[in-house]
Structure formats: structure tokens, C-alpha cells
Design an enzyme around this catalytic site. Sequence first.
Site, mmCIF file in Angstrom:
data_model
loop_
_atom_site.group_PDB
_atom_site.id
_atom_site.type_symbol
_atom_site.label_atom_id
_atom_site.label_comp_id
_atom_site.label_asym_id
_atom_site.label_seq_id
_atom_site.Cartn_x
_atom_site.Cartn_y
_atom_site.Cartn_z
ATOM 1 N N ASP A 37 -15.495 30.878 -5.592
ATOM 2 C CA ASP A 37 -14.131 31.157 -5.143
ATOM 3 C C ASP A 37 -13.323 29.875 -5.135
ATOM 4 O OD1 ASP A 37 -13.994 33.994 -4.357
ATOM 5 O OD2 ASP A 37 -15.604 33.453 -2.981
ATOM 6 N N ASP A 178 -15.961 42.751 -4.582
ATOM 7 C CA ASP A 178 -15.988 41.482 -3.853
ATOM 8 C C ASP A 178 -15.466 41.669 -2.430
ATOM 9 O OD1 ASP A 178 -16.087 38.856 -3.086
ATOM 10 O OD2 ASP A 178 -14.495 38.154 -4.419
HETATM 11 C C1 DX5 Z 1 -13.671 36.087 -1.409
HETATM 12 C C2 DX5 Z 1 -15.169 35.912 -1.249
HETATM 13 C C3 DX5 Z 1 -15.658 36.644 -0.036
HETATM 14 C C4 DX5 Z 1 -17.066 36.441 0.381
HETATM 15 C C5 DX5 Z 1 -17.924 37.591 0.094
HETATM 16 O O1 DX5 Z 1 -13.230 36.194 -2.689
HETATM 17 O O2 DX5 Z 1 -15.869 36.147 -2.438
HETATM 18 O O3 DX5 Z 1 -15.307 37.969 -0.120
HETATM 19 O O4 DX5 Z 1 -17.608 35.279 -0.029
HETATM 20 O O5 DX5 Z 1 -18.930 37.734 1.015
HETATM 21 P P1 DX5 Z 1 -18.911 38.483 2.447
HETATM 22 O O6 DX5 Z 1 -17.681 39.300 2.528
HETATM 23 O O7 DX5 Z 1 -20.172 39.259 2.465
HETATM 24 O O8 DX5 Z 1 -18.912 37.398 3.448
HETATM 25 ZN ZN ZN Z 2 -14.454 36.062 -4.587
#
Ligand code: DX5
Ligand code: ZN
Length: 227
Positions: A37, A178
Amino acid sequence: MGKKGKLSASMMCTGLDKIFYYLAEFKEANLEYLHIDIMDGEFVPNFALGTDYVKSLRRITDIPFDFHFLVNNPLEKMSWFDIREGDQVAFHYENNDQIPKCLQYLKRLGADSLIAINPETDYKVLDPYLDDINGVLVMTVHPGFAGKKLIPYTIDKIKNMRDYYDSQGRDDIFLEADGNVSIKNAEKLYNAGAEVFVAGSSSLFKKGEEPVKNIIEEKRKVIGWQM
Ligand code: DX5
Ligand code: ZN
């Protein structure tokens, strides 16, 4: 159904203290992608993973990257990173008036191209670009932070998208989910038609649930792997 789902480990959720442990386990399990990200504090109210971090990560792993640019002006910012053939790259539809140029840029690099959409964005806005994308990244939470709760209507959205693309003869366009893709949610999202699953703080990096090997195995079971 029937396709094996792919996992993409969200690197913004990996504590630096354990990074070598995780990378070794991911390699051992042949994990498909590392989800990277990139947040600029403008498109979303958060910063994540900078150019030097991504450069260092390349030096310690050969697992392909699954970039997710949550930034204003993705065309410029994508060029700050070393994107390679074999990577996949998503940039957002929202606040982006250079979508065709972004797609041309990624095609030149030989990376798979995805457009990312926020939960409230209608997927039909992507219709003009379907010939030039490999997939769509569907945000299942409001973007910006790990650890949020999945927005239930995004499961139906993914199902509708899958049906829509199939009905257009575009079963090659894959969907990536995601946000809060826990094992329970991954099962629902897989049944709805998602093929790539970002695994963050609600699965692979969930505190107290190590070893990560077991979580990968459990998660793969619900996304079409016979274990
Ligand atoms: C944002 C990220 C999050 C996160 C995914 O684009 O990609 O959505 O790291 O993991 P969770 O929601 O399980 O913490
Ligand atoms: Zn992401």
C-alpha cells in the site's frame, strides 16, 4: 468457481521485528503476492510504505509485488517505484483524470493493471477501460487504515461484478478484495467471485494466531484449495 484463490500479504501490517520470519514463511508457502500500500496523506488520511522501504524489500525477497496506490496523481507517483514484469499494480479510479495514461504506463512496464474502486464507487464507471485492465481491486472497507470492519454490501457488489463481467464474456477480468479479508470473510468473498485476497491484520498478521503457516493453510482451504 473452482479456481484457486491467490493471497497477497499486506506489508503495512508486518511488524519490522518479524519481517524475515514472515518473508521466509511466505516463500516456503509460495504465497502469490506481497501487497504494497502506497498512501500519500492526501488521497487517504494516512501515510504508508515509502520508496526506500519498497527498494529494501526488493533486496530481501523475490515474491512479486501487488502495488496499491492510494494517492493523488498516481501517474507521477507510480514512476517513483521500481515496478517490474510479474508485479500487479492497482491505482484508484477516484480523483484520477489520467486513467488511460496510467494504463499505458503499466502496459509498457509489463505489469498487470488493475483499477481500484472505493466501496461506494459504481463499478460501471470502469466500462470504458475493460479492454485495458487485467483486474479490479474492490475496497471492502473505507480505505486508509488496516483493522477496519468489512462493509457487507461489498460482497454483493463483488458478486454483481463477477456476473456482469462473465455476461460480457470477460471472465478473464479478476477481482481482488482488499480490507478485513479474514478467513470467514474470504470464504464469502470467494463464493461471490473474488480471486485475489489481501491478507492483513485480520488474518495473516492477527495477533496470537501464529504460526503464520497454519493461517495460510486455513485461509487457502476457504478459497478453493484442496488441502
Ligand atoms: C488498505 C490495506 C488494508 C489492510 C488490509 O489498502 O490493504 O485494507 O492492510 O488488512 P486488514 O483490513 O485485515 O487489516
Ligand atoms: Zn491495499
